[in-house]
Design an enzyme around this catalytic site. Structure first.
Site, mmCIF file in Angstrom:
data_model
loop_
_atom_site.group_PDB
_atom_site.id
_atom_site.type_symbol
_atom_site.label_atom_id
_atom_site.label_comp_id
_atom_site.label_asym_id
_atom_site.label_seq_id
_atom_site.Cartn_x
_atom_site.Cartn_y
_atom_site.Cartn_z
ATOM 1 N N LYS A 126 41.342 18.740 44.044
ATOM 2 C CA LYS A 126 41.748 19.295 45.350
ATOM 3 C C LYS A 126 40.585 20.176 45.819
ATOM 4 O O LYS A 126 40.448 21.316 45.405
ATOM 5 C CB LYS A 126 43.024 20.128 45.167
ATOM 6 C CG LYS A 126 43.909 20.224 46.400
ATOM 7 C CD LYS A 126 43.248 20.766 47.649
ATOM 8 C CE LYS A 126 43.161 22.276 47.654
ATOM 9 N NZ LYS A 126 42.336 22.786 48.781
ATOM 10 N N GLU A 183 34.342 42.274 46.784
ATOM 11 C CA GLU A 183 33.468 41.113 46.981
ATOM 12 C C GLU A 183 33.407 40.760 48.471
ATOM 13 O O GLU A 183 34.439 40.537 49.093
ATOM 14 C CB GLU A 183 34.002 39.911 46.193
ATOM 15 C CG GLU A 183 33.078 38.720 46.262
ATOM 16 C CD GLU A 183 33.609 37.484 45.557
ATOM 17 O OE1 GLU A 183 34.796 37.146 45.745
ATOM 18 O OE2 GLU A 183 32.830 36.854 44.826
ATOM 19 N N GLU A 238 37.442 30.540 37.030
ATOM 20 C CA GLU A 238 36.147 31.127 37.416
ATOM 21 C C GLU A 238 36.392 31.838 38.742
ATOM 22 O O GLU A 238 36.628 31.201 39.757
ATOM 23 C CB GLU A 238 35.094 30.031 37.615
ATOM 24 C CG GLU A 238 34.912 29.106 36.425
ATOM 25 C CD GLU A 238 34.221 29.757 35.253
ATOM 26 O OE1 GLU A 238 33.894 30.956 35.341
ATOM 27 O OE2 GLU A 238 34.028 29.081 34.241
ATOM 28 N N CYS A 266 29.005 33.264 43.857
ATOM 29 C CA CYS A 266 29.868 34.080 42.993
ATOM 30 C C CYS A 266 29.047 35.045 42.150
ATOM 31 O O CYS A 266 29.479 36.148 41.862
ATOM 32 C CB CYS A 266 30.723 33.197 42.116
ATOM 33 S SG CYS A 266 29.770 32.031 41.139
HETATM 34 P P1 NAD Z 1 39.894 30.477 47.466
HETATM 35 O O1 NAD Z 1 40.510 31.145 46.300
HETATM 36 O O2 NAD Z 1 40.326 30.852 48.818
HETATM 37 O O3 NAD Z 1 40.091 28.894 47.376
HETATM 38 C C1 NAD Z 1 39.653 28.125 46.264
HETATM 39 C C2 NAD Z 1 40.493 26.874 46.166
HETATM 40 O O4 NAD Z 1 41.828 27.244 45.842
HETATM 41 C C3 NAD Z 1 40.573 26.070 47.456
HETATM 42 O O5 NAD Z 1 40.522 24.699 47.146
HETATM 43 C C4 NAD Z 1 41.938 26.465 48.000
HETATM 44 O O6 NAD Z 1 42.491 25.487 48.832
HETATM 45 C C5 NAD Z 1 42.727 26.600 46.719
HETATM 46 N N1 NAD Z 1 43.944 27.418 46.829
HETATM 47 C C6 NAD Z 1 44.183 28.471 47.646
HETATM 48 N N2 NAD Z 1 45.431 28.966 47.456
HETATM 49 C C7 NAD Z 1 45.985 28.209 46.475
HETATM 50 C C8 NAD Z 1 47.251 28.229 45.826
HETATM 51 N N3 NAD Z 1 48.201 29.115 46.144
HETATM 52 N N4 NAD Z 1 47.502 27.315 44.862
HETATM 53 C C9 NAD Z 1 46.552 26.412 44.515
HETATM 54 N N5 NAD Z 1 45.343 26.334 45.104
HETATM 55 C C10 NAD Z 1 45.054 27.234 46.066
HETATM 56 O O7 NAD Z 1 38.319 30.679 47.275
HETATM 57 P P2 NAD Z 1 37.170 30.290 48.305
HETATM 58 O O8 NAD Z 1 37.219 31.254 49.433
HETATM 59 O O9 NAD Z 1 37.245 28.822 48.564
HETATM 60 O O10 NAD Z 1 35.871 30.530 47.426
HETATM 61 C C11 NAD Z 1 35.202 31.741 47.330
HETATM 62 C C12 NAD Z 1 35.585 32.461 46.048
HETATM 63 O O11 NAD Z 1 35.276 31.648 44.916
HETATM 64 C C13 NAD Z 1 34.819 33.756 45.841
HETATM 65 O O12 NAD Z 1 35.699 34.750 45.382
HETATM 66 C C14 NAD Z 1 33.813 33.391 44.754
HETATM 67 O O13 NAD Z 1 33.334 34.471 43.991
HETATM 68 C C15 NAD Z 1 34.596 32.437 43.943
HETATM 69 N N6 NAD Z 1 33.695 31.606 43.139
HETATM 70 C C16 NAD Z 1 33.636 31.831 41.799
HETATM 71 C C17 NAD Z 1 32.775 31.072 41.020
HETATM 72 C C18 NAD Z 1 32.706 31.299 39.547
HETATM 73 O O14 NAD Z 1 32.217 30.426 38.856
HETATM 74 N N7 NAD Z 1 33.165 32.419 39.019
HETATM 75 C C19 NAD Z 1 31.978 30.076 41.610
HETATM 76 C C20 NAD Z 1 32.064 29.898 42.986
HETATM 77 C C21 NAD Z 1 32.943 30.658 43.745
#
Ligand code: NAD
Length: 505
Positions: free
Chosen positions: A184, A391, A259, A293
């Site tokens: 997804k 963040e 992550e 991230c």
């Molecule tokens: P997000 O949490 O908004 O979304 C990530 C994914 O989760 C998307 O596919 C979204 O549709 C899905 N999602 C959202 N709500 C959900 C739910 N209730 N149930 C299941 N799935 C759900 O994150 P984002 O804004 O897409 O990405 C940015 C974030 O990702 C930042 O906080 C960044 O630090 C983090 N990030 C972490 C790493 C790492 O390896 N630690 C790497 C890249 C990004």
């Protein structure tokens, strides 16, 4: 502004890929996809609902239980994984322009993503062929061995920053180990994920092994997390989303890898090679538009070099080229989506009340449209400031001075996050001790963010749960069943006879 580059032959509608076929949502629901330079809708994408996730999981489950994939010899699967890597590499240029168009990442930085994605497949192809598992012997009494097995349908939920590359992090080990998957991808950036379907099919991945469902997190993502036939969830995204997913997965006790977000410190001591530290600190927070991230978004600088560092850092930040992501001169492109732009812009305003603005501070001149924010530098930021603690995920940095190593450590650890840390000093003893005491999953000493694929990747505290990378990914996506065999006579207490208690088991 020059005319905006649009890649040729872009789809106007992006579908799911379920059981080897491109399909729409059963309900016909879809959502709009914007490009971050014009913020206009360039395509619609099928919006997966529970019934679409059910169909994808059913296909993946069938492919797992009755299909050839989990039973293939590692070498056979590895051949297919290498073909996938070849196909990804062959599409590097196309992939980079699609990724740049959809995410707003500068084209020069999007180019490396395909090669890294391909490398993930090659790496796990090598690992599964070389994989061996433990066998333990008690001479004359028992042999025990580990029987490593794929687990089932893995649910992979990914974010919008470097989407294709991050998807490959999960797809490569999940598939290499013989699982089947439902991916997804993030709703802001569904474009490049649609390439996987043909890449996998042409490489020989059987139908049902790879399934893709687009859609909103709260709908498609939520249904995947709650599905009883999905024993594994690998999630990358925000910490708050991670917490929600963790709660929702509890009912079915799933294997979870998380992550999450970061607010990583870049610690610069006065004895550091200041030129190298400066280059790295700038790249660390402004590359990938700051939507990274592991961004070094808090720079801690020892007092004797603090003023000099701030001045040089701000001067360089001001000359960073912000502009159309497709222009090879661009160093910072457009933020992914107007919603995210609004969030980052609001932090810039908060920063103006919390620190001394040295560069940037809003939209760059001449870029009145699109999600552009000038690289923004705040100095003298106190540790209780929101821009120190939260963040931002954009081109915004907080710089804070320190006087002693203890104070530097206290500042470095003074957030809820613990993803990465960067330390610059010529004193190796100090560097190693500082790394040891830093609450971060990954530390780079006198280096920017380069990672060997064998090393663990992941954070501590609110930055994640569990580490992936190398053999840790193989462990996450497999079950290590223990098989015990008695050699010789079996010594079992004889229940139901007089000497039941006399023989030890
Ligand atoms: P997000 O949490 O908004 O979304 C990530 C994914 O989760 C998307 O596919 C979204 O549709 C899905 N999602 C959202 N709500 C959900 C739910 N209730 N149930 C299941 N799935 C759900 O994150 P984002 O804004 O897409 O990405 C940015 C974030 O990702 C930042 O906080 C960044 O630090 C983090 N990030 C972490 C790493 C790492 O390896 N630690 C790497 C890249 C990004």
């Amino acid at each position: 502004m020059a005319e905006h580059f649009v890649p040729e032959n872009l789809p106007t509608h992006i579908q799911h890929f379920i059981n080897g076929k491109f399909v729409d949502s059963a309900s016909g629901a879809s959502f709009d996809v914007l490009d971050p330079v014009t913020n206009k809708t360039y395509a619609t994408a099928a919006a997966g609902q529970k019934e679409d996730i059910d169909a994808a999981v059913a296909a993946a489950r069938e492919a797992f239980v009755n299909g050839p994939w989990p039973k293939m010899k590692p070498r056979e699967r590895a051949r297919i994984l290498n073909k996938i890597a070849d196909a990804v590499e062959a599409q590097e240029a196309r992939l980079a322009e699609m990724e740049t168009f959809d995410t707003g990442l500068p084209i020069t930085q999007a180019k490396g993503q395909a090669l890294r994605a391909a490398e993930n497949f090659r790496f796990f192809a090598d690992l599964i062929v070389a994989q061996f598992d433990d066998a333990m012997k008690v001479p004359g009494a028992q042999i025990n061995y580990v029987n490593r097995k794929p687990i089932g349908v893995a649910g992979l939920i990914t974010p919008w920053n470097t989407p294709f590359m991050l998807e490959s992090w999960k797809l490569a080990p999940a598939l290499a180990t013989g699982n089947t998957v439902v991916l997804k991808p993030a709703e802001f950036t569904p474009l490049s994920a649609s390439l996987w379907a043909d890449i996998f099919t042409e490489a020989g991945v059987p139908a049902g092994v790879f399934n893709l469902v687009n859609g909103l997190g709260e709908e498609a993502g939520d249904a995947l997390v709650k599905h009883p036939d999905v024993p594994l969830i690998s999630f990358t995204g925000e910490t708050t989303t991670g917490k929600t997913i963790f709660r929702n997965a509890a009912e079915n006790l799933k294997g979870m890898s998380m992550e999450l977000g970061g607010k990583s410190p870049c610690v610069i001591f006065a004895d550091a090679d200041l030129d190298a530290a400066l280059d790295s600190a700038l790249f660390g927070v402004f590359s990938l538009n700051g939507e990274r991230c592991t961004a070094g978004s808090r720079i801690l600088v020892e007092r004797p070099v603090y003023d000099q560092f701030c001045e040089r850092f701000a001067a360089r930040a001001k000359t960073i080229v912000v502009g159309d992501p497709h222009d090879p001169k661009t160093q910072v492109g457009a933020l992914v989506h107007p919603e995210h732009f609004k969030k980052v812009a609001s932090y810039v305003e908060i920063g103006k009340t919390e620190g001394r603005l040295l560069a940037g501070g809003g939209r760059p001149e001449g870029l009145e449209e699109g999600n552009y924010i000038a690289p923004t530098v705040f100095a003298d930021v106190k540790p209780d400031a929101r821009i120190f603690q939260e963040e931002i995920f954009g081109p915004v940095v907080a710089i804070t001075p320190f006087d002693t190593e203890d104070e530097a450590l206290e500042l470095a650890n003074n957030t809820k996050y613990g993803l990465a840390a960067y330390v610059w000093t010529q004193d190796l003893t100090r560097a190693h001790n500082f790394a040891q005491n830093t609450e971060a999953g990954m530390v780079w000493l006198n280096s920017h963010n380069v990672r060997d694929l064998r090393t663990p990747f992941g954070g501590v505290k609110s930055s994640g749960l569990g580490h992936e990378g190398g053999y840790r990914s193989i462990d996450f996506y497999t079950d290590q069943q223990a098989v015990h065999i008695t050699l010789g006579k079996v010594h079992t207490p004889k229940f139901g006879t007089d000497d039941a208690a006399t023989v030890a088991g």
